[in-house]
Design a protein around this motif. Structure first.
Motif, PDB file in Angstrom:
ATOM      1  N   THR A  29       0.843  -1.195   0.000  1.00 44.59           N
ATOM      2  CA  THR A  29       0.000   0.000   0.000  1.00 44.59           C
ATOM      3  C   THR A  29       0.880   1.248   0.000  1.00 44.59           C
ATOM      4  N   LYS A  30       2.174   1.051   0.306  1.00 46.71           N
ATOM      5  CA  LYS A  30       3.097   2.184   0.309  1.00 46.71           C
ATOM      6  C   LYS A  30       3.441   2.594  -1.122  1.00 46.71           C
ATOM      7  N   PRO A  31       3.816   3.829  -1.323  1.00 46.67           N
ATOM      8  CA  PRO A  31       4.306   4.203  -2.650  1.00 46.67           C
ATOM      9  C   PRO A  31       5.654   3.535  -2.899  1.00 46.67           C
ATOM     10  N   LYS A  32       5.931   3.228  -4.167  1.00 47.70           N
ATOM     11  CA  LYS A  32       7.180   2.521  -4.477  1.00 47.70           C
ATOM     12  C   LYS A  32       8.308   3.504  -4.746  1.00 47.70           C
ATOM     13  N   TYR A  33       9.528   3.051  -4.514  1.00 51.48           N
ATOM     14  CA  TYR A  33      10.695   3.841  -4.897  1.00 51.48           C
ATOM     15  C   TYR A  33      11.812   2.888  -5.277  1.00 51.48           C
ATOM     16  N   TYR A  34      12.392   3.106  -6.453  1.00 51.19           N
ATOM     17  CA  TYR A  34      13.389   2.191  -7.003  1.00 51.19           C
ATOM     18  C   TYR A  34      14.747   2.898  -7.030  1.00 51.19           C
ATOM     19  N   VAL A  35      15.666   2.419  -6.212  1.00 53.57           N
ATOM     20  CA  VAL A  35      17.023   2.998  -6.149  1.00 53.57           C
ATOM     21  C   VAL A  35      18.009   1.992  -6.726  1.00 53.57           C
ATOM     22  N   LEU A  36      18.709   2.388  -7.769  1.00 45.82           N
ATOM     23  CA  LEU A  36      19.589   1.447  -8.459  1.00 45.82           C
ATOM     24  C   LEU A  36      21.028   1.959  -8.508  1.00 45.82           C
ATOM     25  N   ASP A  37      21.955   1.028  -8.283  1.00 42.53           N
ATOM     26  CA  ASP A  37      23.372   1.311  -8.517  1.00 42.53           C
ATOM     27  C   ASP A  37      23.763   0.671  -9.828  1.00 42.53           C
ATOM     28  N   MET A  38      24.747   1.247 -10.504  1.00 48.74           N
ATOM     29  CA  MET A  38      25.301   0.563 -11.670  1.00 48.74           C
ATOM     30  C   MET A  38      26.010  -0.674 -11.156  1.00 48.74           C
ATOM     31  N   PHE A  39      25.565  -1.849 -11.608  1.00 49.57           N
ATOM     32  CA  PHE A  39      26.154  -3.064 -11.052  1.00 49.57           C
ATOM     33  C   PHE A  39      27.578  -3.243 -11.554  1.00 49.57           C
ATOM     34  N   PRO A  40      28.434  -3.815 -10.704  1.00 48.02           N
ATOM     35  CA  PRO A  40      29.847  -3.856 -11.032  1.00 48.02           C
ATOM     36  C   PRO A  40      30.222  -5.039 -11.910  1.00 48.02           C
ATOM     37  N   TYR A  41      31.313  -4.891 -12.634  1.00 49.79           N
ATOM     38  CA  TYR A  41      31.972  -6.040 -13.231  1.00 49.79           C
ATOM     39  C   TYR A  41      32.873  -6.612 -12.140  1.00 49.79           C
ATOM     40  N   PRO A  42      32.714  -7.882 -11.781  1.00 47.94           N
ATOM     41  CA  PRO A  42      33.502  -8.425 -10.674  1.00 47.94           C
ATOM     42  C   PRO A  42      34.930  -8.725 -11.103  1.00 47.94           C
ATOM     43  N   SER A  43      35.818  -7.770 -10.912  1.00 50.93           N
ATOM     44  CA  SER A  43      37.201  -7.957 -11.349  1.00 50.93           C
ATOM     45  C   SER A  43      37.981  -8.685 -10.263  1.00 50.93           C
ATOM     46  N   GLY A  44      39.099  -9.233 -10.650  1.00 59.39           N
ATOM     47  CA  GLY A  44      39.908 -10.027  -9.733  1.00 59.39           C
ATOM     48  C   GLY A  44      40.494  -9.216  -8.591  1.00 59.39           C
ATOM     49  N   ALA A  45      40.613  -7.907  -8.813  1.00 60.44           N
ATOM     50  CA  ALA A  45      41.266  -7.076  -7.808  1.00 60.44           C
ATOM     51  C   ALA A  45      40.366  -6.785  -6.612  1.00 60.44           C
ATOM     52  N   GLY A  46      39.080  -7.063  -6.714  1.00 58.03           N
ATOM     53  CA  GLY A  46      38.163  -6.769  -5.616  1.00 58.03           C
ATOM     54  C   GLY A  46      37.831  -5.285  -5.552  1.00 58.03           C
ATOM     55  N   LEU A  47      37.124  -4.913  -4.523  1.00 55.69           N
ATOM     56  CA  LEU A  47      36.698  -3.520  -4.378  1.00 55.69           C
ATOM     57  C   LEU A  47      37.829  -2.686  -3.802  1.00 55.69           C
ATOM     58  N   HIS A  48      38.053  -1.503  -4.348  1.00 57.93           N
ATOM     59  CA  HIS A  48      38.879  -0.560  -3.607  1.00 57.93           C
ATOM     60  C   HIS A  48      37.957   0.513  -3.068  1.00 57.93           C
ATOM     61  N   VAL A  49      38.562   1.431  -2.355  1.00 58.41           N
ATOM     62  CA  VAL A  49      37.808   2.353  -1.550  1.00 58.41           C
ATOM     63  C   VAL A  49      36.927   3.299  -2.394  1.00 58.41           C
ATOM     64  N   GLY A  50      37.229   3.381  -3.693  1.00 62.10           N
ATOM     65  CA  GLY A  50      36.437   4.237  -4.571  1.00 62.10           C
ATOM     66  C   GLY A  50      35.114   3.612  -4.978  1.00 62.10           C
ATOM     67  N   HIS A  51      35.085   2.289  -5.094  1.00 64.59           N
ATOM     68  CA  HIS A  51      33.861   1.635  -5.563  1.00 64.59           C
ATOM     69  C   HIS A  51      32.630   1.927  -4.702  1.00 64.59           C
ATOM     70  N   PRO A  52      32.770   1.832  -3.377  1.00 66.80           N
ATOM     71  CA  PRO A  52      31.540   1.933  -2.582  1.00 66.80           C
ATOM     72  C   PRO A  52      30.957   3.333  -2.492  1.00 66.80           C
ATOM     73  N   LEU A  53      31.668   4.341  -2.974  1.00 65.18           N
ATOM     74  CA  LEU A  53      31.201   5.715  -2.790  1.00 65.18           C
ATOM     75  C   LEU A  53      29.744   5.881  -3.219  1.00 65.18           C
ATOM     76  N   GLY A  54      29.455   5.474  -4.450  1.00 69.15           N
ATOM     77  CA  GLY A  54      28.091   5.592  -4.964  1.00 69.15           C
ATOM     78  C   GLY A  54      27.134   4.656  -4.244  1.00 69.15           C
ATOM     79  N   TYR A  55      27.623   3.467  -3.901  1.00 75.20           N
ATOM     80  CA  TYR A  55      26.752   2.497  -3.219  1.00 75.20           C
ATOM     81  C   TYR A  55      26.341   3.014  -1.847  1.00 75.20           C
ATOM     82  N   ILE A  56      27.275   3.694  -1.167  1.00 70.21           N
ATOM     83  CA  ILE A  56      26.958   4.223   0.157  1.00 70.21           C
ATOM     84  C   ILE A  56      25.884   5.305   0.016  1.00 70.21           C
TER      85      ILE A  56
END
Length: 928
Positions: A29-56
């Motif tokens: 019954t609540k109004p909907k809201y869709y929040v999307l991040d650009m999904f990552p390409y899972p590279s071998g190097a893993g996440l560095h500190v820059g990746h989560p900025l937008g996700y946070i």
RNA sequence: GCUCGGGUGGUGGAACUGGUAGACACGCAGGACUUAAAAUCCUGUGCACCUAAAAUGCGUGCGGGUUCGAUUCCCGCCCCGAGUACCA
């Protein structure tokens, strides 16, 4: 207990996962809201500190929206097809699926540690057959569709066949290849099946065509235009050459106009819209055919100023134009060949950079202006680009500065065509004002009259017509790679046929090596026993990287549906992405292709929205911040074992060496860690300044080789996820690019401890009371309610972190232990620092897990109402003093009080005020 | 060249519609606690002048303008970043 972030964070992350706290329901019954991040390409190097900025940022927004009573969809997944996994497979023989799986596991672990409120039950992976089945299905819909210009939308190919059956090709208005046949219904009936398919292929929205492609020999594949930069591949930086190949293409040009118009309806950063507009590159004008003298060829030019056609004094072909050799007279052959050789020597870059030098060569041939009948010279020059328009241009020196320079340089006539043109012996005048002169049958007309008149005339005379030209080309869709979606097509008699829908997904076959074959065929040619049920051979190329990401936001709506890419109900409910956060590097790639597929799916009635992403935010890039040590070199330039602090390095001959930023704090080197870092430094000696070794600093790209990669795991280990989340936001405006440094993180950590202490007594026992909140406490609280609300809604996360600090400092000073106040503080802070807030929420006596769906406190302006204000009093605009006055006072009363004030009299210095400006609640300014 | 951002202390940055420039934090300096260090807490911190305080002057890239008042608006210029480029 003191703030035990590690325990708290692990506890709540487990709780959220076990209880599926953030699972979104598709009806509410609540109004909907869709929040999307650009999904990552899972590279071998893993996440560095820059990746989560937008996700946070998106997570804060999602949590905030939940508290504001919205049903929030906030999913995450992986764009898991791609080149690096394949390159790795080529080197190691490891199947890309295995490395991809491992990388995803790393990403997931890292993401979980940060405490995101993703609904993981909707996770997608583009490389999973259950997902790419639908990517293939969409490809099939494109193949089965054509673009009908009559109602400006894509339609099923069957409606085109009906038209061919009933009235032939004559009144079909479609976006199609240029070499379509014109035929009657009776002709169509006599076509063989093959002939029919061949003709239909020219209309399909995905089609095969021999086209010039960007071929990268080093990568063994074709690249899209946006994957090539200055003649080199974006990934890896290998040289790219032009090659002719049979290729799958997507008729994105059919949507050029709608892609352009749609930009006006969406809330995106202006630079991204501008980049898309430039990329599409629409220009409205006319095409005109010039008859070549002594040859049956007609040269077609495109112009945006057909009204200037009587001013044409020469015609220019691109040096690469295919007719150049044929249209060159024997007398000019040498000059033209020399010129072509000379342009070839210039690199692409030189040619683009050097726009000042005028160069060209006369072919010796003349062409006839179809409007005036004048004969003009035909030239070649490298300012005309073979790849744009028709590769031929008409020269109007009086109206175009570049043409003017050309004409002046080569002594070609300059003809005035508008009476309003001024000083055309000095420079071109591109005005559209005035009336035409020297312009035959349009003399005396205005610009507005001339354009439609000429377009009509050209069309009647069959020497031209109004035309819209786009810079954008159709998107090439095939890649000669293994790790991508197989194209669901097989070939019989050289004609492509779709698989049956029941045969989807067409699985990637297993192969022994991931390289192209010795004969240059794509890796899929290595698959043995990979034969279509209907006979023939499978298409061997796979889809490009952007295929899977061009529709993934729909899959999140109904991620586990086996019978559809997403159910009608889910699509109807979630509609479009309300907020999309990601990097601007996808401006002309992903974001354009997604809009294209979205419009297509809407045309076929599968989806409802003309635009997929209503609001877009680009988070800035986090750059690396490298640290350096300075090794002293002796007189012969040989390295010594001594390292000098940055401030003193000028006194020595030194070499700057990258040092791992993780053993440097606030630019001060940890000497012991340095000695232990690498064997060669074990016996290092130092020249210090002020007892410290200060490192040099430079901003560079974050990369392993520069030792400037900061990993979120280490920071979480040391400070916790809540601190990391808040610190990344505190760093500066979300959209701004900035170098990473960890210098201020202590401050944020201290803040969270201080916040924790608000709820505890001296002995660290939980302690709040139920007294009535004081006015001051309520004021602090409501100030922060309003501030955070305003900040989040304008994506200014950095400023709310500051405000939290102010609020907590105030409440600490007030010794606030009030349950009501503190409980509201917990709610307001929870989007930023969810773990600590969940813990305190339960300590306050609330049910575990209810925090995420409680109500955001309502701002009450009454608590901020002041009855006094410390007016700044300035004299001639310079602030002198503050004066505490009741806000009920008006100008005359204020003036009286002010003039009676002793301190103020000092500033007057005996002079009398000329004028007193009083703005209630703001300022008092006295003019002397 | 064009388009779009941006230029504020030692640093990251704040100032939302023109109204106390430098919030908040980092760093630094001094102090408290400690045998000592770390941690924690307190105080100060735009620059210049001054032994110090008070006072004063200067200060948001530069030059001009509008205004009682400009980081904010207007004009001209310089610099940095991003995108784009003989687009006919």
């Amino acid at each position: 207990m003191d703030y035990q972030f590690k325990e708290i964070e692990q506890k709540w992350q487990k709780f959220w996962a076990d209880k599926q706290t953030f699972k979104a329901e598709t009806n509410s019954t609540k109004p909907k809201y869709y929040v999307l991040d650009m999904f990552p390409y899972p590279s071998g190097a893993g996440l560095h500190v820059g990746h989560p900025l937008g996700y946070i940022a998106s997570d804060i927004f999602s949590r905030y929206k939940r508290l504001k009573g919205f049903n929030v969809l906030h999913p995450m997944g992986y764009d898991s097809f791609g080149l690096p996994a394949e390159q790795y497979a080529i080197q190691t023989g490891q199947h890309p699926a295995i490395t991809t799986e491992a990388n995803i596991a790393t990403y997931r672990r890292q993401l979980d540690q940060i405490g995101f409120s993703f609904d993981w039950s909707r996770e997608v992976r583009t490389s999973e057959p259950s997902y790419y089945k639908w990517t293939q299905w969409i490809f099939m819909q494109l193949f089965n569709s054509w673009y009908n210009l009559e109602n400006d939308k894509a339609e099923d190919i069957s409606t085109l066949i009906e038209k061919f059956n009933s009235s032939g090709s004559a009144d079909v208005k479609a976006v199609c290849d240029e070499d379509t046949k014109s035929f009657l219904p009776s002709d169509w009936a006599t076509f063989t099946e093959e002939q029919k398919q061949e003709e239909l292929l020219k209309y399909r929205l995905t089609y095969l065509r021999e086209s010039t492609v960007n071929w990268c020999p080093a990568l063994g594949t074709v690249l899209a235009n946006d994957e090539v930069k200055d003649g080199f591949s974006e990934r890896g930086g290998y040289p790219v050459e032009q090659k002719k190949m049979m290729q799958w293409s997507m008729r994105i040009t059919a949507y050029a106009d709608r892609l352009l118009q749609g930009l006006d309806t969406i809330d995106w950063p202006e630079p991204i819209k501008e980049m898309q507009r430039n990329w599409i590159g629409k220009s409205v004008g006319a095409s005109v055919k010039f008859q070549v003298e002594g040859n049956d060829k007609q040269i077609e030019v495109f112009t945006t100023r057909v009204d200037t056609i009587f001013g044409v004094s020469y015609l220019v072909l691109a040096p690469e134009h295919e007719w150049v050799a044929e249209l060159t007279t024997p007398g000019q052959k040498q000059a033209v060949e020399n010129y072509i050789a000379q342009t070839k020597k210039k690199s692409e870059l030189d040619r683009m950079a050097d726009t000042k030098t005028v160069s060209g060569a006369f072919t010796g041939t003349y062409v006839v202006n179809p409007v005036s009948g004048e004969r003009v010279q035909l030239w070649i020059a490298d300012y005309v680009l073979a790849g744009y328009g028709t590769g031929a241009v008409m020269g109007v020196p009086s109206g175009d500065q570049r043409d003017w320079l050309f004409a002046t340089h080569f002594n070609l006539p300059i003809i005035q065509i508008l009476d309003a043109q001024k000083d055309i012996d000095q420079q071109a005048d591109a005005t559209k004002e005035g009336k035409y002169i020297n312009s035959g049958f349009i003399n005396g007309m205005t610009y507005k009259e001339a354009i439609p008149f000429l377009n009509n005339w050209l069309e009647e005379q069959k020497v031209g017509k109004a035309k819209v030209n786009f810079r954008q080309r159709d998107a090439i869709f095939g890649r000669q790679r293994y790790w991508g979606e197989p194209i669901p097509v097989y070939f019989k008699n050289n004609l492509p046929y779709l698989l049956n829908e029941e045969e989807l997904p067409l699985l990637l076959p297993e192969i022994d090596k991931y390289l192209p074959t010795e004969t240059g065929e794509p890796p899929l040619a290595r698959a043995e026993d990979w034969i279509p049920a209907a006979g023939g051979t499978y298409e061997l190329s796979t889809m490009p990287g952007w295929a899977g990401s061009s529709w993934y936001w729909y899959r999140y709506m109904d991620a586990n549906n086996n019978g559809d890419f997403a159910s009608k109900e889910a699509i109807e409910y979630w509609k479009a992405v309300d907020l999309y956060i990601g990097g601007s590097e996808h401006a002309t790639g992903h974001l354009l292709y997604s809009r294209f597929w979205n419009k297509f799916l809407k045309d076929l009635g599968y989806t409802k929205e003309e635009e997929p992403f209503k609001k877009l935010i680009n988070q800035g890039m986090i750059q690396g911040r490298s640290n350096f040590v300075y090794r002293i070199n002796d007189a012969d330039g040989k390295p010594t074992n001594t390292y000098v602090s940055a401030g003193l390095r000028k006194e020595y001959k030194t070499s700057a060496l990258h040092v791992d930023v993780n053993i440097v704090e606030n630019d001060t080197l940890d000497l012991n860690k340095f000695k232990n870092w690498r064997e060669e430094y074990a016996n290092a000696e130092f020249i210090l300044e002020g007892g410290k070794y200060i490192c040099g600093v430079e901003v560079e790209k974050m990369s392993k080789s520069k030792f400037n990669v900061v990993n979120p795991d280490d920071l979480i280990e040391r400070y916790g996820a809540d601190t990391l989340r808040m610190y990344e936001m505190f760093l500066g405006p979300l959209e701004q690019s900035k170098p990473w440094n960890t210098n201020g993180i202590e401050g944020v950590f201290k803040f969270l401890r201080k916040f924790w202490r608000l709820f505890h007594n001296e002995e660290w026992h939980f302690h709040v009371n139920d007294s009535v909140p004081t006015k001051a406490e309520l004021k602090s609280l409501h100030k922060i309610i309003k501030k955070v609300q305003d900040d989040i809604e304008r994506f200014s996360f950095n400023t709310s972190v500051s405000s939290f600090m102010i609020a907590v400092n105030e409440l600490t000073d007030l010794k606030c232990k009030n349950r009501q106040i503190l409980e509201d503080m917990v709610i307001i802070l929870s989007p930023y620092a969810p773990h600590i807030c969940e813990e305190l929420w339960v300590l306050l006596g609330n049910e575990a897990g209810t925090l995420s769906y409680t109500k955001f406190p309502t701002f009450n302006p009454e608590y901020l109402v002041e009855d006094e204000f410390a007016y700044p009093v300035s004299v001639n605009g310079k602030m002198k003093m503050n004066l505490n006055l009741s806000l009920t006072l008006d100008q005359p009363e204020v003036e009286a009080i002010l003039l009676a004030n002793e301190q103020f009299q000092k500033f007057l210095d005996g002079k009398s005020p000329k004028k007193i400006i009083f703005v209630k609640g703001k300022i008092i300014n006295v003019v002397v």
